[in-house]
Design an enzyme around this catalytic site. Structure first.
Site, PDB file in Angstrom:
ATOM      1  N   LYS A   1       0.854  -1.188   0.000  1.00  0.00           N
ATOM      2  CA  LYS A   1       0.000   0.000   0.000  1.00  0.00           C
ATOM      3  C   LYS A   1       0.891   1.239   0.000  1.00  0.00           C
ATOM      4  O   LYS A   1       1.749   1.396   0.879  1.00  0.00           O
ATOM      5  CB  LYS A   1      -0.880  -0.040   1.249  1.00  0.00           C
ATOM      6  CG  LYS A   1      -2.241   0.583   1.105  1.00  0.00           C
ATOM      7  CD  LYS A   1      -3.034   0.270   2.366  1.00  0.00           C
ATOM      8  CE  LYS A   1      -4.423   0.804   2.323  1.00  0.00           C
ATOM      9  NZ  LYS A   1      -5.093   0.663   3.624  1.00  0.00           N
TER      10      LYS A   1
HETATM   11  O1  G3P Z   1      -8.757   1.683   4.381  1.00  0.00           O
HETATM   12  C1  G3P Z   1      -8.623   3.006   4.812  1.00  0.00           C
HETATM   13  C2  G3P Z   1      -9.466   3.218   5.997  1.00  0.00           C
HETATM   14  O2  G3P Z   1      -8.946   2.477   7.067  1.00  0.00           O
HETATM   15  C3  G3P Z   1      -9.631   4.618   6.444  1.00  0.00           C
HETATM   16  O3  G3P Z   1     -10.775   4.620   7.216  1.00  0.00           O
HETATM   17  O4  G3P Z   1     -12.315   5.341   8.949  1.00  0.00           O
HETATM   18  O5  G3P Z   1      -9.880   5.984   9.062  1.00  0.00           O
HETATM   19  O6  G3P Z   1     -11.390   7.031   7.384  1.00  0.00           O
HETATM   20  P1  G3P Z   1     -11.095   5.816   8.211  1.00  0.00           P
END
Ligand code: G3P
Length: 223
Positions: free
Chosen positions: A84
């Site tokens: 990633k």
């Molecule tokens: O895959 C990316 C994700 O983990 C981000 O999620 O909830 O931190 O915006 P969030």
């Protein structure tokens, strides 16, 4: 549409894998920090043993050489590791060079259709628009998913869209209808997808009726 779990929590991944509904896993430094307790590498190796699907491991270096070193290191951990890499100038170069080496990448932190287009052109196997974080700032995250799905199909580009930063089950339905190839979600959202109040109520009712019928039968036999 494929379903990935967005977590570094081994127990959650084991449970979801037993349900037979997950096709891969995405992790990031924040998700790793939440579980801690072991090296990132050992957690990734454990996850790769649980699921044969793609498992994203995120680089943290800011320069191209650092990203390449971390990416090659992750790629050696297991055959299903995907590196990633964040969307930025250095990230695009790292994605291009890792693709040349046959290492699959997932371009993360995508917030616009143009960023997704560039990541796909650089050779990313997966591109991850963060829809929840866009919704958080009063922008429509799903528009990016819809536009990228149309764009990739129109120009016959190979990258797969991972709808990321999912906050609730409706995001999953919308992503599937918008043409996303994959939705990656927290364990809690996957659980929310399973449950419906009428289903849960129906299960309780069926069991109660069954017990009642069996009790009546037993009483009748005992007469
Ligand atoms: O895959 C990316 C994700 O983990 C981000 O999620 O909830 O931190 O915006 P969030």
């Amino acid at each position: 549409m494929k379903i990935f779990l967005d977590t570094a929590d081994i127990d959650e991944i084991r449970i979801a894998a037993r349900w037979g509904v997950i096709d891969g896993v995405t992790t990031n430094p924040s998700l790793y920090a939440k579980v801690g307790g072991a090296s990132y590498e050992s957690i990734l190796q454990e996850i790769c043993k649980i699921t044969p699907g793609p498992v994203s491991a995120e680089v943290v270096a800011a320069d191209v050489e650092g990203m390449l070193t971390e990416g090659r290191h992750f790629a050696r951990l297991a055959a299903n590791i995907v590196v990633k890499v964040p969307m930025c100038e250095e990230g695009l170069e790292a994605i291009t060079r890792l693709a040349d080496e046959g290492i699959k990448t997932n371009c993360t932190l995508i917030f616009s259709t143009n960023q997704g287009l560039l990541a796909a052109k650089a050779g990313a196997s997966f591109i991850s628009p963060f829809i929840g974080r866009l919704d958080d700032i009063n922008e429509d995250g799903m528009t990016v998913i819809r536009e990228l799905a149309e764009l990739l199909a129109l120009h016959e580009m190979d990258a797969e869209i991972i709808t990321a930063s999912i906050r609730h089950p409706l995001h999953v339905t919308q992503a599937a209808l918008a043409g996303a190839h994959i939705a990656t979600m927290p364990f809690k959202v996957l659980q929310q997808m399973i449950h419906h109040p009428l289903t849960d109520k129906g299960i309780v009712q069926f069991r109660a009726d069954w017990d009642k019928a069996r009790a009546e039968l037993a009483a009748k036999k005992g007469e």
